[in-house]
Design an enzyme around this catalytic site. Structure first.
Site, PDB file in Angstrom:
ATOM      1  N   ASP A  74     -14.172  10.990  12.650  1.00  0.00           N
ATOM      2  CA  ASP A  74     -13.219  10.044  12.073  1.00  0.00           C
ATOM      3  C   ASP A  74     -11.827  10.652  12.181  1.00  0.00           C
ATOM      4  OD1 ASP A  74     -13.746   7.409  10.126  1.00  0.00           O
ATOM      5  OD2 ASP A  74     -11.770   8.334   9.842  1.00  0.00           O
ATOM      6  N   ARG A 125       0.827  -1.224   0.000  1.00  0.00           N
ATOM      7  CA  ARG A 125       0.000   0.000   0.000  1.00  0.00           C
ATOM      8  C   ARG A 125       0.856   1.268   0.000  1.00  0.00           C
ATOM      9  NH1 ARG A 125      -5.365  -0.961   3.455  1.00  0.00           N
ATOM     10  NH2 ARG A 125      -6.088  -2.805   2.358  1.00  0.00           N
TER      11      ARG A 125
HETATM   12  C1  LIG Z   1     -14.145   0.356   8.080  1.00  0.00           C
HETATM   13  S1  LIG Z   1     -14.507   2.033   8.431  1.00  0.00           S
HETATM   14  C2  LIG Z   1     -16.065   1.852   9.284  1.00  0.00           C
HETATM   15  C3  LIG Z   1     -17.084   2.882   8.863  1.00  0.00           C
HETATM   16  C4  LIG Z   1     -18.473   2.703   9.482  1.00  0.00           C
HETATM   17  N1  LIG Z   1     -18.441   2.815  10.910  1.00  0.00           N
HETATM   18  C5  LIG Z   1     -19.090   1.390   9.059  1.00  0.00           C
HETATM   19  O1  LIG Z   1     -19.158   0.447   9.859  1.00  0.00           O
HETATM   20  O2  LIG Z   1     -19.498   1.277   7.902  1.00  0.00           O
HETATM   21  C6  LIG Z   1     -13.386   2.353   9.781  1.00  0.00           C
HETATM   22  C7  LIG Z   1     -13.132   3.828  10.029  1.00  0.00           C
HETATM   23  O3  LIG Z   1     -12.468   3.966  11.291  1.00  0.00           O
HETATM   24  C8  LIG Z   1     -11.570   5.049  11.188  1.00  0.00           C
HETATM   25  N2  LIG Z   1     -10.560   4.967  12.261  1.00  0.00           N
HETATM   26  C9  LIG Z   1      -9.563   4.072  12.382  1.00  0.00           C
HETATM   27  N3  LIG Z   1      -8.832   4.361  13.475  1.00  0.00           N
HETATM   28  C10 LIG Z   1      -9.379   5.437  14.064  1.00  0.00           C
HETATM   29  C11 LIG Z   1      -9.064   6.209  15.215  1.00  0.00           C
HETATM   30  N4  LIG Z   1      -7.999   5.921  15.991  1.00  0.00           N
HETATM   31  N5  LIG Z   1      -9.867   7.253  15.506  1.00  0.00           N
HETATM   32  C12 LIG Z   1     -10.917   7.554  14.730  1.00  0.00           C
HETATM   33  N6  LIG Z   1     -11.269   6.879  13.619  1.00  0.00           N
HETATM   34  C13 LIG Z   1     -10.498   5.831  13.290  1.00  0.00           C
HETATM   35  C14 LIG Z   1     -10.983   4.904   9.796  1.00  0.00           C
HETATM   36  O4  LIG Z   1     -10.442   6.132   9.326  1.00  0.00           O
HETATM   37  C15 LIG Z   1     -12.205   4.441   8.987  1.00  0.00           C
HETATM   38  O5  LIG Z   1     -12.851   5.514   8.360  1.00  0.00           O
END
Ligand SMILES: C[S@@+](CC[C@H](N)C(=O)[O-])C[C@H]1O[C@@H](n2cnc3c(N)ncnc32)[C@H](O)[C@@H]1O
Length: 276
Positions: free
Chosen positions: A142, A37
Site C-alpha cells: 500500500d 478533509r
Molecule cells: C479502499 S482501499 C481498498 C482496500 C482493499 N483492497 C479492499 O478492497 O478492501 C484502497 C487502498 O488503496 C491505496 N492506494 C491508493 N492509491 C495508491 C497507490 N498509488 N499505490 C498504492 N496504494 C494506493 C490506499 O492507500 C488504500 O489503502
C-alpha cells in the site's frame, strides 16, 4: 466552524501534486471534499491557511503521506466481496494442488489495513494441501504507511471481524490485550504467510518473479482511464500464464483495452498460452 478557505489555485496545486506523485485523480468536483478533509489536518497542525500548508507538504515527505491518507478512503474488511474467496477455494486452490506447484505467490495490491491479505492467508490455510511444505507468500502493499503499520500488528477490534465465520474466528484469531472479547490478533501461522511492504502502484515495482494471483480491489477507482489501462497492462506482465487478476466490484475492465480473458465479472485470467 468553517475551516480555512481553499482557493482554486491552491486546489489545483494540491491535485497537481497528488496526481504527479501517485496518479490520484482529484477532479474539480472534489474541491469541497479536499477542503473539509484537509481543514481538520491544518487545525491539528496549527496552520492557518492552505498556502502555508502547501509549503509544508512540499518540504515534508511524511506530511505528503498523511495528506494522502486524509484524501483517500482506506475502507476495507475481512472477506469483503466474498465470492472472490469462494473462487479461490473452488477454482484456484484445486488447480494449484493439481499442478503440485511448490512456489506460490499472491499479491494484495492496495491492501490498506491488511484484512484482504489475511483473509486470503486464512483461506490458503484452509484450502491448499500441504501448505507447510510449500513456499507460499502473499505480498501485501500500500502507499499508506499508516495503514501498513496497522496491518503489520494484525490486531483488530471485534466489530471488524463480523464477516469472519465463527470457525475462522476460533481457529485463526486469538484474544489480544487485557480485556476479553475486545481485540483479536491473527495467529502467527496466518501472519507468517503475509509480507507487508510500502509500494506506490504508479511507481517502479521491485518484484522480479511473477504472481499466481493479484488482488487489486477498490484501488483503481481513484485513477483516470490512462492510469488504469497502464496498471492493468503491468498486472498482466506481472502474472504467470494462467494467472488471475481480481478487481473490485465497481471496477470492470470493460472500458479499457487489455489482453485478459474474462472469467466472470471482476475476475480475469492471463491466458495459459500467453508469453510470460
Ligand atoms: C479502499 S482501499 C481498498 C482496500 C482493499 N483492497 C479492499 O478492497 O478492501 C484502497 C487502498 O488503496 C491505496 N492506494 C491508493 N492509491 C495508491 C497507490 N498509488 N499505490 C498504492 N496504494 C494506493 C490506499 O492507500 C488504500 O489503502
Amino acid at each position: 466552524m468553517l475551516g480555512p478557505s481553499l482557493r482554486d489555485r491552491e486546489f489545483r496545486l494540491i491535485s497537481g501534486i497528488v496526481y504527479d506523485r501517485c496518479r490520484l485523480n482529484l477532479h474539480k468536483g472534489k474541491k469541497a471534499l479536499v477542503q473539509s478533509r484537509l481543514s481538520k489536518r491544518l487545525r491539528s497542525l496549527g496552520i492557518e491557511n492552505f498556502r502555508e500548508y502547501l509549503d509544508y507538504v512540499q518540504e515534508n515527505d511524511a506530511e505528503f503521506s498523511i495528506m494522502l491518507d486524509c484524501l483517500t478512503t482506506n475502507y476495507t474488511g475481512f472477506y469483503r466481496e466474498p465470492q472472490h474467496f469462494e473462487f479461490l477455494t473452488e477454482v484456484v486452490f484445486p488447480q494449484l494442488d493439481l499442478a503440485e506447484q511448490e512456489r506460490i505467490r499472491f499479491w494484495s495490491a492496495g491492501c490498506s489495513s491488511g484484512e484482504e491479505a489475511y483473509s486470503v492467508a486464512i483461506e490458503m490455510k484452509k484450502g491448499l494441501s500441504d501448505i507447510e511444505k510449500k513456499d507460499t507468500l502473499i505480498l501485501a502493499t500500500d502507499i499508506s504507511t499508516r495503514m501498513l503499520d496497522v496491518a503489520r500488528t494484525g490486531v483488530y477490534e471485534k466489530d471488524r471481524l463480523a464477516n469472519c465465520p465463527p470457525d475462522v474466528l476460533r481457529s485463526f484469531f486469538a484474544h489480544f490485550g487485557p480485556e476479553k472479547g475486545v481485540l483479536y490478533r491473527v495467529r502467527p501461522e496466518v501472519a507468517g504467510l503475509v509480507r507487508f511492504r510500502h509500494l506506490n502502484l504508479v511507481g517502479p515495482w521491485p518484484m522480479k518473479r511473477p504472481f499466481d494471483v493479484i488482488f487489486c480491489r477498490n484501488v483503481m477507482i481513484y485513477f483516470d482511464k490512462a492510469t488504469r489501462r497502464e496498471l492493468v497492462h503491468r498486472f498482466w506482465e506481472a502474472l504467470k500464464p494462467g494467472g488471475i487478476l481480481i478487481v473490485g466490484h465497481c471496477e470492470s475492465l470493460a472500458s479499457i483495452e487489455h489482453a485478459f480473458e474474462f472469467l466472470s465479472p471482476t475476475i480475469y485470467m492471463k491466458r495459459t498460452d500467453a508469453r510470460s
